[in-house]
Design an enzyme around this catalytic site. Sequence first.
Site, PDB file in Angstrom:
ATOM      1  N   ASP A   2     -15.839  11.716  -4.515  1.00 13.10           N
ATOM      2  CA  ASP A   2     -17.041  12.048  -4.870  1.00 13.10           C
ATOM      3  C   ASP A   2     -17.740  12.921  -3.904  1.00 13.10           C
ATOM      4  O   ASP A   2     -17.272  13.051  -2.795  1.00 13.10           O
ATOM      5  CB  ASP A   2     -17.925  10.618  -4.995  1.00 13.10           C
TER       6      ASP A   2
ATOM      7  N   GLU B 213     -17.525   7.022  -1.741  1.00  9.40           N
ATOM      8  CA  GLU B 213     -18.090   7.114  -0.136  1.00  9.40           C
ATOM      9  C   GLU B 213     -19.316   7.626  -0.114  1.00  9.40           C
ATOM     10  O   GLU B 213     -20.139   7.140   1.105  1.00  9.40           O
ATOM     11  CB  GLU B 213     -16.931   7.907   0.242  1.00  9.40           C
ATOM     12  N   GLU B 214     -19.900   8.603  -0.761  1.00 11.60           N
ATOM     13  CA  GLU B 214     -21.026   9.155  -0.642  1.00 11.60           C
ATOM     14  C   GLU B 214     -22.271   8.336  -1.297  1.00 11.60           C
ATOM     15  O   GLU B 214     -23.187   8.616  -1.152  1.00 11.60           O
ATOM     16  CB  GLU B 214     -21.067  10.491  -1.195  1.00 11.60           C
TER      17      GLU B 214
END
Length: 376
Positions: free
Chosen positions: A69, A134-135
């Site tokens: 992502d 993760e973002e």
Amino acid sequence: MTDRALALTQQLIAIDSTTPADGGCQGLMIARLEKLGFRIERMRHGDVDNFWARRGNSGPLVCFAGHTDVVPTGPRERWHSAPFAPTLRDGMLYGRGAADMKASLAGFVVAIEDFVAAHPNHPGSIALLITSDEEGPAIDGTVRVVETLAARAERIDYCIVGEPTSSARFGDTIKNGRRGSLSGALTIHGKQGHIAYPHLARNPIHLTAPALTELAATEWDQGNAYFPPTTWQVSNIHAGTGATNVIPGELTLQFNFRFGTASTAESLRQRVEAILNRHGLDYTLHWTLSGKPFLTEPGTLSQALSAAISAETGVSPELSTTGGTSDGRFIADICPQVVEFGPINATIHQLNECVAVEDVAKLAGIYRRTLENLLL
């Protein structure tokens, strides 16, 4: 290697994988890993795609970890070329995710392909842990995969997270730890009233000011050999109705600690609450621990990676724990040695994000050399 690493990076950038979407990036990776004999476990949680891939059954287990992502593009009209149209210009590859972290993902795959081609019966095992969260909130991503692995007592010996760690020069920095992040949402309760009759009200702004001054002036710790001193910062503060003649009834304040191993989340919580109590405040406080600090002291993994970087680039990297949080904080629960290494981070999360074309191939070479140093 140069052509294959660059081509795969371009393919990945061309996919809009704005968090938490994966958009098919993981499918591209999985298709190539399956040809190498990897066992693939897709682990979807909510809107988040994750996968765990492993080749081999013996130790040591070397894992590459990362995320497909990317952050939102921002105003697309301000990009010099479309953010999801990978563009080569003046020796740079432009596109959202170029540095954070699709070049690293491509580097993982190409490095493994070359390593397996040269050593099809290599000792030990190779794994990949890839997420699309993760973002974003980082709730249904790496942490979920780690929980699954922990539940079946599957541990990792060495893990390299492909975060963009290089600073002034490609290869100059390895992250061997990260600070923890502890946030607080504080409400100070007062009593609303007419500003002309303050004796009938209780102004939470006035009540909070002395405590806020003490909190801002407090030395929480002095840091240590690996981490700087803990910092405490207010990010938001609000009180009042908007009227000029009303004493507000409450004040809300948000703050954050970034802390290393010289303090614990519990000790920081206790000290904040002790200050608030000492000032006699009526308050409500909600805590959020979004990441514990982790540290990998210099050892086998950092030495293997450092040697690979030096061999590929001629640069001697430094170990650092600066910056924000990463998914390494979750992986550290099942892996004693976790480090991060990737491209130059100067343009990450910015308009016109880019990575140097020559660094893309070098990155794959570094990952391959690290596998050789650890497994052969």
